[in-house]
Scaffold this motif. Structure first.
Motif, PDB file in Angstrom:
ATOM      1  N   ARG A  20       0.876  -1.178   0.000  1.00  0.00           N
ATOM      2  CA  ARG A  20       0.000   0.000   0.000  1.00  0.00           C
ATOM      3  C   ARG A  20       0.907   1.219   0.000  1.00  0.00           C
ATOM      4  NH1 ARG A  20      -3.290   0.590  -2.302  1.00  0.00           N
ATOM      5  NH2 ARG A  20      -4.289   2.262  -1.122  1.00  0.00           N
ATOM      6  N   VAL A  21       0.691   2.109  -0.926  1.00  0.00           N
ATOM      7  CA  VAL A  21       1.510   3.306  -1.062  1.00  0.00           C
ATOM      8  C   VAL A  21       0.719   4.510  -0.541  1.00  0.00           C
ATOM      9  CG1 VAL A  21       2.846   4.756  -2.624  1.00  0.00           C
ATOM     10  CG2 VAL A  21       2.611   2.305  -3.101  1.00  0.00           C
ATOM     11  N   ILE A  22       1.348   5.268   0.324  1.00  0.00           N
ATOM     12  CA  ILE A  22       0.700   6.432   0.930  1.00  0.00           C
ATOM     13  C   ILE A  22       1.468   7.700   0.556  1.00  0.00           C
ATOM     14  CG2 ILE A  22      -0.035   7.548   3.065  1.00  0.00           C
ATOM     15  CD1 ILE A  22      -1.567   4.987   2.461  1.00  0.00           C
ATOM     16  N   ASP A  23       0.757   8.633  -0.040  1.00  0.00           N
ATOM     17  CA  ASP A  23       1.293   9.938  -0.429  1.00  0.00           C
ATOM     18  C   ASP A  23       0.782  10.956   0.585  1.00  0.00           C
ATOM     19  OD1 ASP A  23       1.410  12.569  -1.644  1.00  0.00           O
ATOM     20  OD2 ASP A  23       1.601  11.623  -3.615  1.00  0.00           O
ATOM     21  N   VAL A  24       1.694  11.595   1.328  1.00  0.00           N
ATOM     22  CA  VAL A  24       1.276  12.503   2.399  1.00  0.00           C
ATOM     23  C   VAL A  24       1.330  13.973   1.986  1.00  0.00           C
ATOM     24  CG1 VAL A  24       2.046  10.840   4.131  1.00  0.00           C
ATOM     25  CG2 VAL A  24       3.556  12.716   3.490  1.00  0.00           C
ATOM     26  N   ARG A  25       1.478  14.233   0.691  1.00  0.00           N
ATOM     27  CA  ARG A  25       1.456  15.613   0.224  1.00  0.00           C
ATOM     28  C   ARG A  25       0.031  16.169   0.271  1.00  0.00           C
ATOM     29  NH1 ARG A  25       3.430  15.293  -5.630  1.00  0.00           N
ATOM     30  NH2 ARG A  25       2.091  13.440  -5.519  1.00  0.00           N
ATOM     31  N   ASP A  26      -0.094  17.471   0.053  1.00  0.00           N
ATOM     32  CA  ASP A  26      -1.424  18.080  -0.005  1.00  0.00           C
ATOM     33  C   ASP A  26      -2.203  17.529  -1.194  1.00  0.00           C
ATOM     34  OD1 ASP A  26      -0.868  19.611   2.211  1.00  0.00           O
ATOM     35  OD2 ASP A  26      -0.285  21.385   1.051  1.00  0.00           O
ATOM     36  N   ALA A  27      -3.516  17.581  -1.099  1.00  0.00           N
ATOM     37  CA  ALA A  27      -4.372  17.012  -2.146  1.00  0.00           C
ATOM     38  C   ALA A  27      -4.123  17.667  -3.499  1.00  0.00           C
ATOM     39  CB  ALA A  27      -5.834  17.155  -1.743  1.00  0.00           C
ATOM     40  N   TRP A  28      -3.860  18.971  -3.519  1.00  0.00           N
ATOM     41  CA  TRP A  28      -3.658  19.636  -4.810  1.00  0.00           C
ATOM     42  C   TRP A  28      -2.389  19.125  -5.492  1.00  0.00           C
ATOM     43  CZ3 TRP A  28       0.654  22.361  -6.164  1.00  0.00           C
ATOM     44  CH2 TRP A  28       1.488  22.823  -5.145  1.00  0.00           C
ATOM     45  N   ASN A  41      -3.950   9.104  -0.945  1.00  0.00           N
ATOM     46  CA  ASN A  41      -3.534  10.398  -0.415  1.00  0.00           C
ATOM     47  C   ASN A  41      -4.009  10.559   1.028  1.00  0.00           C
ATOM     48  OD1 ASN A  41      -4.288  13.884  -1.070  1.00  0.00           O
ATOM     49  ND2 ASN A  41      -2.357  12.989  -0.466  1.00  0.00           N
ATOM     50  N   VAL A  42      -3.044  10.716   1.944  1.00  0.00           N
ATOM     51  CA  VAL A  42      -3.351  11.009   3.353  1.00  0.00           C
ATOM     52  C   VAL A  42      -2.517  12.233   3.719  1.00  0.00           C
ATOM     53  CG1 VAL A  42      -3.461  10.135   5.715  1.00  0.00           C
ATOM     54  CG2 VAL A  42      -3.668   8.538   3.791  1.00  0.00           C
ATOM     55  N   PRO A  43      -3.020  13.436   3.453  1.00  0.00           N
ATOM     56  CA  PRO A  43      -2.231  14.647   3.684  1.00  0.00           C
ATOM     57  C   PRO A  43      -1.746  14.760   5.130  1.00  0.00           C
ATOM     58  CG  PRO A  43      -4.163  15.149   2.368  1.00  0.00           C
ATOM     59  CD  PRO A  43      -4.327  13.737   2.854  1.00  0.00           C
ATOM     60  N   PHE A  44      -0.550  15.309   5.263  1.00  0.00           N
ATOM     61  CA  PHE A  44       0.096  15.441   6.571  1.00  0.00           C
ATOM     62  C   PHE A  44      -0.815  16.104   7.599  1.00  0.00           C
ATOM     63  CE2 PHE A  44       2.814  18.140   9.355  1.00  0.00           C
ATOM     64  CZ  PHE A  44       3.490  17.144  10.030  1.00  0.00           C
ATOM     65  N   ALA A  45      -1.512  17.158   7.185  1.00  0.00           N
ATOM     66  CA  ALA A  45      -2.342  17.908   8.127  1.00  0.00           C
ATOM     67  C   ALA A  45      -3.467  17.066   8.717  1.00  0.00           C
ATOM     68  CB  ALA A  45      -2.938  19.141   7.447  1.00  0.00           C
ATOM     69  N   GLU A  46      -3.839  15.980   8.030  1.00  0.00           N
ATOM     70  CA  GLU A  46      -4.949  15.172   8.499  1.00  0.00           C
ATOM     71  C   GLU A  46      -4.554  14.215   9.619  1.00  0.00           C
ATOM     72  OE1 GLU A  46      -7.132  13.254   5.424  1.00  0.00           O
ATOM     73  OE2 GLU A  46      -7.442  15.110   4.271  1.00  0.00           O
ATOM     74  N   PHE A  47      -3.253  13.958   9.771  1.00  0.00           N
ATOM     75  CA  PHE A  47      -2.868  13.057  10.870  1.00  0.00           C
ATOM     76  C   PHE A  47      -1.991  13.761  11.901  1.00  0.00           C
ATOM     77  CE2 PHE A  47       0.114  12.188   7.371  1.00  0.00           C
ATOM     78  CZ  PHE A  47       1.356  12.209   7.985  1.00  0.00           C
TER      79      PHE A  47
END
Length: 260
Positions: A20-28, A41-47
């Motif tokens: 499973r690959v997780i990209d923590v950049r912003d959605a844009w 996509n799991v943006p940094f700000a969300e965790f």
């Protein structure tokens, strides 16, 4: 010592269907610039949350929801990346470890998104992974250390307390006896990935951070120590404490601080 803690873009390319690959950049960035095929996509700000658990941990329910939506299973191999030398992705991986994901199944993409982008296909299409019912577990061994543990370690010859902030911040105020190792010293600015292992070990040895000793890490809010923690784990350091409260909690509780 865990294998493949830090992995190359080629390593990931060979296993895209297995991890499973997780990209923590912003959605844009995820949508507009492109991402690794199949990444969630799991943006940094969300965790990150001051209203979650200890320090900036997001809270069990928030974490379970994020990973369930991202399609992460409880024993999946997870590869995380960002576009900032890996420091935000490392924070994701440490959070996963602290919430009980098997540490041997957590991997940091070396060289961040740019390493993938240079040699491999990207996509702008949003993936829709099948949701899981991810549940937080108690880790078999947690690297978390609290204020009292760090306080009691001051002056202990068998423990090295490491400040991973930049030298200017360190000079303004740091824990008594702490050594300064800016996390960026371990990164090659050109490749955006880690420096060669021999060079990493030389840097750590010069700083007095031995692989057979006890190491306690802190910064301001436990983001930068995440990267250093992952590096030390990749090098086989066995006794590394992760001070989640870091300098924010330390000063709030009146812990002693010295200046350079």
């Amino acid at each position: 010592m865990y294998e493949n803690v830090v992995v190359s873009a080629d390593w990931l390319a060979e296993r895209l269907d297995e991890v499973r690959v997780i990209d923590v950049r912003d959605a844009w960035e995820f949508d507009g610039i492109g991402h690794v095929p199949g990444a969630a996509n799991v943006p940094f700000a969300e965790f990150r949350s001051e209203a979650g658990d200890e320090g900036m941990l997001p809270g069990r329910e928030t974490w379970e929801s994020l990973l369930s939506t991202a399609g992460v299973g409880p024993d999946d191999d997870v590869v995380a990346y960002d576009d900032t030398h890996g420091v935000f992705a490392a924070r994701f991986l440490v959070t996963a470890e602290l919430y009980g994901h098997p540490p041997e199944r957590l991997h940091l993409l070396d060289g961040d998104f740019s390493a993938w982008n240079r040699e491999h296909e990207t996509t702008g299409e949003s993936s829709s992974p099948a949701a899981t019912d991810y549940a937080v577990r108690e880790p078999e061994h947690s690297p978390l250390v609290d204020y009292e543990t760090v306080r009691d370690a001051l002056g202990d010859d068998g423990t090295v307390i490491v400040d991973t902030r930049d030298p200017a911040e360190y000079a303004e105020g740091h824990l008594p006896g702490a050594v300064n190792l800016d996390w960026r010293e371990l990164v090659d600015d050109e490749t955006r990935g880690l420096k060669p292992e021999s060079e990493l070990r030389g840097i750590l040895e010069t700083a007095g951070i031995a692989p057979d000793g006890r190491v306690l890490l802190y910064c301001n809010t436990a983001r930068r120590i995440s990267h250093t923690y992952v590096v030390l784990r990749s090098l086989g350091y066995a006794d590394v404490g992760f001070y989640e409260g870091s300098l924010t909690e330390w000063t709030e509780r009146g812990g002693p601080v010295e200046t350079a």
